[in-house]
Design a protein around this motif. Structure first.
Motif, PDB file in Angstrom:
ATOM      1  N   THR A   1       0.840  -1.200   0.000  1.00 30.43           N
ATOM      2  CA  THR A   1       0.000   0.000   0.000  1.00 30.43           C
ATOM      3  C   THR A   1       0.875   1.250   0.000  1.00 30.43           C
ATOM      4  O   THR A   1       0.364   2.361   0.075  1.00 30.43           O
ATOM      5  CB  THR A   1      -0.907   0.041   1.249  1.00 30.43           C
ATOM      6  OG1 THR A   1      -0.081   0.173   2.417  1.00 30.43           O
ATOM      7  CG2 THR A   1      -1.751  -1.218   1.370  1.00 30.43           C
ATOM      8  N   SER A   2       2.181   1.079  -0.072  1.00 26.56           N
ATOM      9  CA  SER A   2       3.146   2.152   0.172  1.00 26.56           C
ATOM     10  C   SER A   2       3.661   2.801  -1.106  1.00 26.56           C
ATOM     11  O   SER A   2       4.006   2.116  -2.078  1.00 26.56           O
ATOM     12  CB  SER A   2       4.335   1.583   0.959  1.00 26.56           C
ATOM     13  OG  SER A   2       5.498   2.366   0.801  1.00 26.56           O
ATOM     14  N   PHE A   3       3.786   4.120  -1.075  1.00 28.12           N
ATOM     15  CA  PHE A   3       4.366   4.866  -2.192  1.00 28.12           C
ATOM     16  C   PHE A   3       5.815   4.450  -2.417  1.00 28.12           C
ATOM     17  O   PHE A   3       6.217   4.122  -3.536  1.00 28.12           O
ATOM     18  CB  PHE A   3       4.288   6.374  -1.915  1.00 28.12           C
ATOM     19  CG  PHE A   3       4.958   7.226  -2.960  1.00 28.12           C
ATOM     20  CD1 PHE A   3       4.274   7.622  -4.093  1.00 28.12           C
ATOM     21  CD2 PHE A   3       6.284   7.628  -2.815  1.00 28.12           C
ATOM     22  CE1 PHE A   3       4.888   8.398  -5.067  1.00 28.12           C
ATOM     23  CE2 PHE A   3       6.908   8.405  -3.775  1.00 28.12           C
ATOM     24  CZ  PHE A   3       6.208   8.794  -4.904  1.00 28.12           C
ATOM     25  N   HIS A   4       6.623   4.455  -1.364  1.00 30.80           N
ATOM     26  CA  HIS A   4       8.054   4.205  -1.556  1.00 30.80           C
ATOM     27  C   HIS A   4       8.377   2.734  -1.806  1.00 30.80           C
ATOM     28  O   HIS A   4       9.361   2.427  -2.482  1.00 30.80           O
ATOM     29  CB  HIS A   4       8.859   4.755  -0.374  1.00 30.80           C
ATOM     30  CG  HIS A   4       9.044   6.243  -0.456  1.00 30.80           C
ATOM     31  ND1 HIS A   4       8.322   7.126   0.307  1.00 30.80           N
ATOM     32  CD2 HIS A   4       9.849   6.998  -1.253  1.00 30.80           C
ATOM     33  CE1 HIS A   4       8.674   8.359   0.000  1.00 30.80           C
ATOM     34  NE2 HIS A   4       9.593   8.317  -0.941  1.00 30.80           N
ATOM     35  N   ALA A   5       7.566   1.819  -1.300  1.00 31.70           N
ATOM     36  CA  ALA A   5       7.765   0.417  -1.681  1.00 31.70           C
ATOM     37  C   ALA A   5       7.485   0.245  -3.170  1.00 31.70           C
ATOM     38  O   ALA A   5       8.154  -0.537  -3.856  1.00 31.70           O
ATOM     39  CB  ALA A   5       6.868  -0.495  -0.856  1.00 31.70           C
ATOM     40  N   THR A   6       6.522   1.001  -3.686  1.00 30.82           N
ATOM     41  CA  THR A   6       6.255   0.998  -5.127  1.00 30.82           C
ATOM     42  C   THR A   6       7.441   1.574  -5.887  1.00 30.82           C
ATOM     43  O   THR A   6       7.874   1.025  -6.910  1.00 30.82           O
ATOM     44  CB  THR A   6       4.986   1.813  -5.439  1.00 30.82           C
ATOM     45  OG1 THR A   6       3.882   1.271  -4.717  1.00 30.82           O
ATOM     46  CG2 THR A   6       4.681   1.794  -6.927  1.00 30.82           C
ATOM     47  N   VAL A   7       7.987   2.677  -5.395  1.00 35.34           N
ATOM     48  CA  VAL A   7       9.150   3.308  -6.034  1.00 35.34           C
ATOM     49  C   VAL A   7      10.297   2.312  -6.183  1.00 35.34           C
ATOM     50  O   VAL A   7      10.870   2.151  -7.273  1.00 35.34           O
ATOM     51  CB  VAL A   7       9.621   4.532  -5.220  1.00 35.34           C
ATOM     52  CG1 VAL A   7      11.033   4.949  -5.630  1.00 35.34           C
ATOM     53  CG2 VAL A   7       8.660   5.697  -5.410  1.00 35.34           C
ATOM     54  N   PHE A   8      10.639   1.628  -5.098  1.00 28.49           N
ATOM     55  CA  PHE A   8      11.788   0.721  -5.159  1.00 28.49           C
ATOM     56  C   PHE A   8      11.466  -0.557  -5.933  1.00 28.49           C
ATOM     57  O   PHE A   8      12.367  -1.174  -6.506  1.00 28.49           O
ATOM     58  CB  PHE A   8      12.302   0.424  -3.750  1.00 28.49           C
ATOM     59  CG  PHE A   8      13.064   1.585  -3.174  1.00 28.49           C
ATOM     60  CD1 PHE A   8      14.347   1.871  -3.614  1.00 28.49           C
ATOM     61  CD2 PHE A   8      12.479   2.421  -2.237  1.00 28.49           C
ATOM     62  CE1 PHE A   8      15.046   2.960  -3.118  1.00 28.49           C
ATOM     63  CE2 PHE A   8      13.161   3.511  -1.732  1.00 28.49           C
ATOM     64  CZ  PHE A   8      14.453   3.790  -2.176  1.00 28.49           C
ATOM     65  N   SER A   9      10.203  -0.934  -5.987  1.00 26.25           N
ATOM     66  CA  SER A   9       9.814  -2.044  -6.857  1.00 26.25           C
ATOM     67  C   SER A   9      10.094  -1.682  -8.313  1.00 26.25           C
ATOM     68  O   SER A   9      10.566  -2.516  -9.099  1.00 26.25           O
ATOM     69  CB  SER A   9       8.326  -2.364  -6.676  1.00 26.25           C
ATOM     70  OG  SER A   9       8.052  -2.801  -5.368  1.00 26.25           O
TER      71      SER A   9
END
Length: 364
Positions: free
Chosen positions: A279-287
């Protein structure tokens, strides 16, 4: 050497907050600046991460919070220590009392203009301090929501009027601010974490050790969401891979909690994952940075941040709000990262150019 003072959430025990600060510091130092974070102690930001987060709680609710906190006192102490160590070793903090001397003030990135988080617009995050002749800019500031009340618009108009150059992280924020400042140019730039390329992050991760020899699903939730858990468990059933997550307690078999993980270790866990559910913005970024197969369940309140990001990179098909939606997609579908990288590289160069135009390491 010219000096920059940055105001952001440098005391939040939140992976994204720490990583965007590190990235912006890195980018500016490479361009010849002395970079310092104003070590402002914001009770609104720090309160949720205290050992006993009792702010605003009374009676039975406060007692339940204390009992839960005591139960997890060990993991909480380890996690706090790792965040404090990261702050001390990686971020350049302006610890002493300062006269606010600098050549530039920058606020951002992160949700520094989300009034729900900061309990109103703070003078610190709107740069209403110091000498008037110091240039003030926002880099990738986020409002974190899709609408502003009339009262909030009035406050924004008053507080932001002295910022010389405004850039925000989302198209949604740009639209909101253009309504308030119709004659002011508002730019949209990338989050600082996306300004660093994959190789640069890999250099920062050198020596960081996590689980590298086992396939797993990385699940990271920043708000309570039952659909998130259902999707993660469905993916676990389909692949047979264990779930590595960041909650305090496990939510089933074949699940491992990584709650005490340090900041750079968090990135390493994403780098080595087979799948990411978040659900995270930054987890999406690093993905995206590490070319992962990922699925997003947008945050109920602040989801506009990640929705704007994936839309801009033509990845909106990675959004699944419910298990029913997830069951209708091919969970193993590849992402055309060549196309994503082309789009991202253009946006990265545009964002870096904007920053370089606004802050000059040498007088011209």
């Amino acid at each position: 050497m010219k000096k920059i003072i940055i105001t952001t959430f440098q005391r939040a025990h939140n992976y994204g907050a720490m990583l965007q600060a590190l990235a912006l510091q890195n980018i500016l130092e490479k361009r010849g600046f002395d970079v310092r974070f104003l070590d402002y102690k914001d009770v609104n930001i720090e309160a949720p991460y205290r050992l006993f987060p009792l702010r605003g709680k009374k009676g039975i609710e406060a007692l339940k919070t204390v009992l839960r906190s005591v139960r997890y006192i060990g993991p909480n102490l380890i996690r706090r220590h790792r965040f404090f160590t990261f702050q001390k070793e990686k971020l350049h903090l302006e610890k002493k009392k300062t006269d606010f001397f600098a050549d530039y003030y920058i606020t951002g990135s992160d949700q520094v203009w989300n009034t729900d988080i900061t309990n109103g617009l703070s003078d610190i995050y709107t740069l209403n301090f110091g000498k008037k002749d110091i240039k003030r800019i926002s880099y990738g500031a986020s409002i974190g929501k899709g609408e502003l009340s009339v009262e909030e618009q009035i406050v924004f108009r008053s507080k932001l009027q002295y910022i010389d150059s405004i850039s925000v992280r989302e198209e949604t924020a740009k639209r909101l601010l253009e309504q308030i400042f119709p004659n002011k140019h508002i730019s949209v730039v990338l989050d600082p974490t996306l300004l660093l390329e994959r190789k640069e992050w890999e250099n920062l991760l050198e020596g960081v050790k996590t689980q590298k020899n086992k396939k797993y699903i990385l699940a990271y939730m920043v708000e309570e969401n039952q659909e998130f858990r259902k999707i993660a468990r469905d993916l676990e059933e389909k692949t047979g891979y264990p779930i590595f997550h960041f909650e305090k307690k496990n939510f089933g078999k074949n699940v491992k909690s990584c709650y005490t993980t340090g900041v750079l270790e968090f990135v390493e866990y994403i780098k080595n994952a087979e799948y990411v559910v978040t659900t995270s913005f930054h987890a999406t970024v690093f993905s995206i940075i590490f070319n992962k197969k990922f699925w997003i369940i947008p945050h109920e309140i602040t989801g506009s941040r990640v929705i704007d990001l994936v839309n801009s990179l033509e990845l909106s098909n990675r959004i699944v709000n419910t298990l029913d939606m997830f069951l209708k997609v091919n969970y193993n579908e590849d992402i055309n990262y060549e196309r994503v990288e082309r789009i991202l590289d253009i946006k990265r160069q545009q964002s870096l150019q904007w920053l370089e135009n606004e802050v000059k390491a040498k007088d011209e």
